[in-house]
Design an enzyme around this catalytic site. Structure first.
Site, PDB file in Angstrom:
ATOM      1  N   CYS A   2      19.800   5.574   3.972  1.00  0.00           N
ATOM      2  CA  CYS A   2      19.886   6.829   4.704  1.00  0.00           C
ATOM      3  C   CYS A   2      21.358   7.205   4.858  1.00  0.00           C
ATOM      4  CB  CYS A   2      19.260   6.794   6.091  1.00  0.00           C
ATOM      5  SG  CYS A   2      17.525   6.390   6.088  1.00  0.00           S
ATOM      6  N   ARG A  27      22.418   7.502  -0.880  1.00  0.00           N
ATOM      7  CA  ARG A  27      21.975   6.517   0.113  1.00  0.00           C
ATOM      8  C   ARG A  27      20.477   6.609   0.413  1.00  0.00           C
ATOM      9  NH1 ARG A  27      26.179   4.314   2.897  1.00  0.00           N
ATOM     10  NH2 ARG A  27      24.762   3.758   4.575  1.00  0.00           N
ATOM     11  N   TRP A  78      15.841   7.421   3.363  1.00  0.00           N
ATOM     12  CA  TRP A  78      15.178   6.415   2.526  1.00  0.00           C
ATOM     13  C   TRP A  78      14.158   5.776   3.458  1.00  0.00           C
ATOM     14  CZ3 TRP A  78      14.372   1.109   2.483  1.00  0.00           C
ATOM     15  CH2 TRP A  78      13.926   0.571   1.260  1.00  0.00           C
ATOM     16  N   ASN A 102      20.328   5.846  11.006  1.00  0.00           N
ATOM     17  CA  ASN A 102      20.327   5.020   9.793  1.00  0.00           C
ATOM     18  C   ASN A 102      20.168   3.579  10.251  1.00  0.00           C
ATOM     19  OD1 ASN A 102      20.903   3.689   7.367  1.00  0.00           O
ATOM     20  ND2 ASN A 102      23.100   3.882   7.645  1.00  0.00           N
ATOM     21  N   GLY A 103      19.123   2.913   9.795  1.00  0.00           N
ATOM     22  CA  GLY A 103      18.908   1.523  10.200  1.00  0.00           C
ATOM     23  C   GLY A 103      17.448   1.287  10.523  1.00  0.00           C
ATOM     24  N   GLU A 482      22.003  -9.770 -15.195  1.00  0.00           N
ATOM     25  CA  GLU A 482      22.505  -8.441 -14.856  1.00  0.00           C
ATOM     26  C   GLU A 482      21.914  -7.384 -15.802  1.00  0.00           C
ATOM     27  OE1 GLU A 482      23.680  -7.027 -12.526  1.00  0.00           O
ATOM     28  OE2 GLU A 482      24.558  -5.202 -13.326  1.00  0.00           O
ATOM     29  N   LYS A 486      19.607  -4.164 -14.512  1.00  0.00           N
ATOM     30  CA  LYS A 486      20.081  -2.806 -14.811  1.00  0.00           C
ATOM     31  C   LYS A 486      18.995  -2.014 -15.508  1.00  0.00           C
ATOM     32  CE  LYS A 486      22.804  -2.410 -13.118  1.00  0.00           C
ATOM     33  NZ  LYS A 486      23.748  -2.930 -12.191  1.00  0.00           N
ATOM     34  N   GLU A 489      15.837  -1.362 -13.100  1.00  0.00           N
ATOM     35  CA  GLU A 489      15.994  -0.465 -11.954  1.00  0.00           C
ATOM     36  C   GLU A 489      16.056   1.000 -12.348  1.00  0.00           C
ATOM     37  OE1 GLU A 489      20.684  -1.242 -10.846  1.00  0.00           O
ATOM     38  OE2 GLU A 489      19.411  -0.533  -9.251  1.00  0.00           O
ATOM     39  N   HIS A 505       9.566 -23.310 -22.826  1.00  0.00           N
ATOM     40  CA  HIS A 505       8.862 -24.039 -21.759  1.00  0.00           C
ATOM     41  C   HIS A 505       7.853 -23.144 -21.036  1.00  0.00           C
ATOM     42  CE1 HIS A 505      11.359 -27.499 -22.487  1.00  0.00           C
ATOM     43  NE2 HIS A 505      12.419 -26.707 -22.456  1.00  0.00           N
ATOM     44  N   LYS A 604      21.417   3.332  -2.677  1.00  0.00           N
ATOM     45  CA  LYS A 604      22.650   2.652  -3.042  1.00  0.00           C
ATOM     46  C   LYS A 604      23.030   1.542  -2.063  1.00  0.00           C
ATOM     47  CE  LYS A 604      26.436   2.201  -5.458  1.00  0.00           C
ATOM     48  NZ  LYS A 604      26.249   1.495  -6.737  1.00  0.00           N
TER      49      LYS A 604
HETATM   50  O1  M6R Z   1      26.640  -2.945  -2.002  1.00  0.00           O
HETATM   51  P1  M6R Z   1      26.233  -4.283  -2.560  1.00  0.00           P
HETATM   52  O2  M6R Z   1      27.064  -4.687  -3.725  1.00  0.00           O
HETATM   53  O3  M6R Z   1      26.180  -5.350  -1.517  1.00  0.00           O
HETATM   54  O4  M6R Z   1      24.765  -4.072  -3.082  1.00  0.00           O
HETATM   55  C1  M6R Z   1      24.005  -5.141  -3.552  1.00  0.00           C
HETATM   56  C2  M6R Z   1      22.802  -4.667  -4.336  1.00  0.00           C
HETATM   57  O5  M6R Z   1      21.972  -3.891  -3.527  1.00  0.00           O
HETATM   58  C3  M6R Z   1      23.201  -3.844  -5.559  1.00  0.00           C
HETATM   59  O6  M6R Z   1      24.087  -4.548  -6.381  1.00  0.00           O
HETATM   60  C4  M6R Z   1      21.964  -3.450  -6.360  1.00  0.00           C
HETATM   61  O7  M6R Z   1      21.363  -4.586  -6.900  1.00  0.00           O
HETATM   62  C5  M6R Z   1      22.348  -2.454  -7.448  1.00  0.00           C
HETATM   63  N1  M6R Z   1      21.597  -1.247  -7.281  1.00  0.00           N
HETATM   64  C6  M6R Z   1      22.083  -2.938  -8.823  1.00  0.00           C
HETATM   65  O8  M6R Z   1      22.550  -2.039  -9.768  1.00  0.00           O
END
Ligand code: M6R
Length: 609
Positions: A2, A27, A78, A102-103, A482, A486, A489, A505, A604
């Protein structure tokens, strides 16, 4: 999660809020709303959908001659509690109180029950409305005293902007965990979840201290503790401007941020190389940091945690003591074995990730030394840590993290080399050579970005696929994790990362004709083992995308596509291969017609646990 904004001053508040919410939309983007003071009191406009939907609604109101307003609060949501509906969108009003949040209010159920007993019933399913009902039930005309009483009853994480109907053009704000930054300029006072909403007005700002109240008025901004005692805010300055937070001609933030990596790496690395050696003097990180340390725990979430996996390999390789990587959301609820001889490294782009912050606090409670690698200056994780190493990646807006990841890697490499040198485990000349290699990696990374047409071509072969595997060994396995996150998501294609030797395995049963396997084979020491694993998947007719370094031979029969990375020492290959995986995810998402920058269900900055 948010985004929130509050403004009071001399400008058109609706415009300030819509512009600010547009910048904060990364956000959360389920629904959006604003509330503002007008002649007849407070008016609220909210809707499901993106900020642009709200902007249309606001524009119609302007045409309908809604009176001018110079004070308001805005929110982009969000959803956590309650579905995505107009009613659940913020702001929420109860009596004289209108607020945004927010929270998460963790005890909202108990509060709801006791409020119902006194005849106060919410109309939405949100925890936020309960906060509005509570604050209104306590309000006696003295905002700060009321806020203090409410804080004593509220449990959870929150950043609030509150307007009281009988206090026109004033906004009260406070926070516990969730971020808030504020400033005062000639246009007025402004507060928001992130600097991206303030930067058009000022580069000077302050981070709102937890459990303090900010009082925003047209001509002043003040900060008090919960007893109303005035406190001087600690001013900070950002060194980027609004162009850094705009797309700058790119179709998506993600693509822009991928292209920004050479600069973000230079900005992160160069100030930390002095006399050809890694040097953290300017970061106030002394060589004595490792005195008495026998173990490192790296804790983080998502992509930042994946950076930690690479960091583990480098730190263990150079320092020769155990390094473990813990998912922050797990770590915080275990009973971790930590003491004064443990260094806990937290990694976070936003510096606000709730689980990472909680893990850090836990580590401190256990007496560990703490160091954080953080992108956002003055963020909660940065402020909580004993030592901070800032990645100078600039604002990262796309939900998928790209430039923050490679900047995090560079910090981990610098740390590993500095402390290997400082503890006598790496000779000076060797350390100088490695810094040379690290810097050489940047032009090679630039060259890798120029492979984007070929990567786009490969991505077109993936758009209809349902499952995909990333495989690698050592650093390549850490990078596969990673690559997998990527892709999933932003393209919504299911994918898994496997240590290549582990496939047989169990998972190999899923590798059938046409199943894509992205095989990373950049590490010299395990190259021939990797090639054997690739043969195994190719024998099952997998669709293989092979990534190797220049100079590593591979027979055409084992791959469908082959990307050869520019020549760098294989230690630095993860930086280059990361670019390939980022572009692969980007183009796959693009060709599936998806919202690359704002994937479904995500946001984000994950400020809830
Ligand atoms: O702000 P942060 O780096 O702590 O965020 C951690 C994860 O939420 C963030 O890296 C998330 O996995 C990304 N959207 C991946 O691309």
């Amino acid at each position: 999660m948010c985004g929130i904004i509050g403004f009071t001053g001399y400008a058109d508040a609706k415009k300030v809020m819509i512009d600010g919410l547009t910048a904060l939309e990364y956000r959360g983007y389920d629904s959006a709303g604003i509330a503002f003071f007008e002649e007849n009191g407070i008016k609220t406009l909210k809707t499901i959908g993106k900020v642009s939907v709200l902007a249309d609604k606001v524009a119609k109101e302007v045409v309908a001659k809604t009176s001018e307003s110079t004070c308001g609060i805005g929110h982009t949501r969000w959803a956590t509690h309650g579905g995505v509906t107009d009613t659940n969108a913020h702001p929420h009003t109860s009596g004289k109180v209108t607020l945004i949040h927010n929270g998460i209010i963790e005890n909202y159920r108990e509060l709801e029950l006791s409020l119902k007993e006194s005849g106060r019933t919410p109309v939405s399913q949100t925890d936020t409305e309960i906060a509005a009902l509570l604050i209104d039930s306590l309000y006696d005309g003295d905002a700060i005293k009321t806020i203090k009483k409410a804080v004593e009853l509220l449990e959870g994480a929150y950043a609030f902007c509150i307007m009281f109907a009988d206090q026109p053009d004033i906004i009260y704000s406070l926070r516990n965990s969730s971020p808030l930054v504020a400033c005062h300029t000639k246009e007025g006072s402004i507060i928001a979840s992130d600097m991206v909403a303030l930067i058009d007005y000022s580069k000077d700002y302050f981070v709102v201290p937890e459990m303090h109240v900010v009082i925003l008025k047209r001509d002043s901004i003040s900060l008090t503790d919960l007893d109303g005692n005035e406190v001087s805010p600690r001013m900070l300055h950002v060194n980027w401007d609004m162009t850094a937070a705009k797309k700058g001609g790119y179709p998506h933030f993600m693509l822009k941020e991928i292209h920004e990596q050479p600069d973000s790496l230079r900005n992160t690395i160069l100030p930390r190389i002095q006399n050809k050696l890694p040097d953290f003097t300017a970061d106030n990180i002394p060589d004595s940091l490792f005195d008495g340390i026998s173990r490192i725990i790296i804790t983080a979430c998502g992509t930042a945690m994946h950076a930690g996996l690479i960091g583990k390999v480098m730190l263990e390789r150079l320092l020769r003591f155990p390094v473990t990587v813990e998912i922050a959301s797990e770590f915080r609820y275990q009973d971790p074995i930590i003491d004064k001889s443990t260094l806990v490294i937290t990694i976070s782009q936003s510096g606000e990730t709730a689980d990472t912050l909680a893990a850090l606090k836990l580590a401190k409670e256990y007496g560990a030394s703490t160091l954080s690698i953080v992108n956002v200056k003055g963020s909660s994780i940065a402020r909580e840590s004993d030592y901070v190493l800032y990645t100078h990646a600039g604002p990262e807006i796309a939900v998928a993290s790209t430039k923050a990841y490679t900047a995090q890697l560079s910090c981990l490499y610098l740390l590993a080399f500095r402390f290997a040198y400082a503890t006598g485990k790496l000779e000076k000349e060797k350390c100088i050579e490695e810094m040379h290699e690290l810097l050489n990696m940047i032009p090679a990374l630039e060259e890798t970005i120029s492979f984007d047409k070929k990567i786009e071509e490969i991505s077109k072969q993936l758009t209809e696929k349902e499952d995909l595997f990333f495989i690698g060994r050592g650093l390549d396995y850490a990078l596969s994790c990673e690559g997998s996150i990527k892709l999933k998501e932003i393209s919504y294609i299911h994918s898994e990362a496997y240590a290549a030797g582990e496939l047989k395995h169990g998972t190999l049963s899923l590798v059938t004709e046409g199943v894509p396997v992205v095989a990373l084979a950049t590490q010299q020491k395990v190259y021939s083992k990797m090639i054997s694993n690739i043969r195994e998947v190719k024998a099952r007719n997998a669709f293989v995308v092979l990534i190797t370094m220049k100079g590593q031979e591979a027979e055409p029969s084992i791959y469908d596509y082959h990307i050869t990375l520019p020549e760098v020492k294989d230690t630095y290959a993860p930086f280059l291969a990361a670019i390939v995986l980022q572009l692969l995810a980007y183009y796959t998402s693009l060709h599936r017609g998806l919202n690359v920058d704002q994937p479904r269900n995500l946001a984000k900055s994950v400020t809830v646990e």
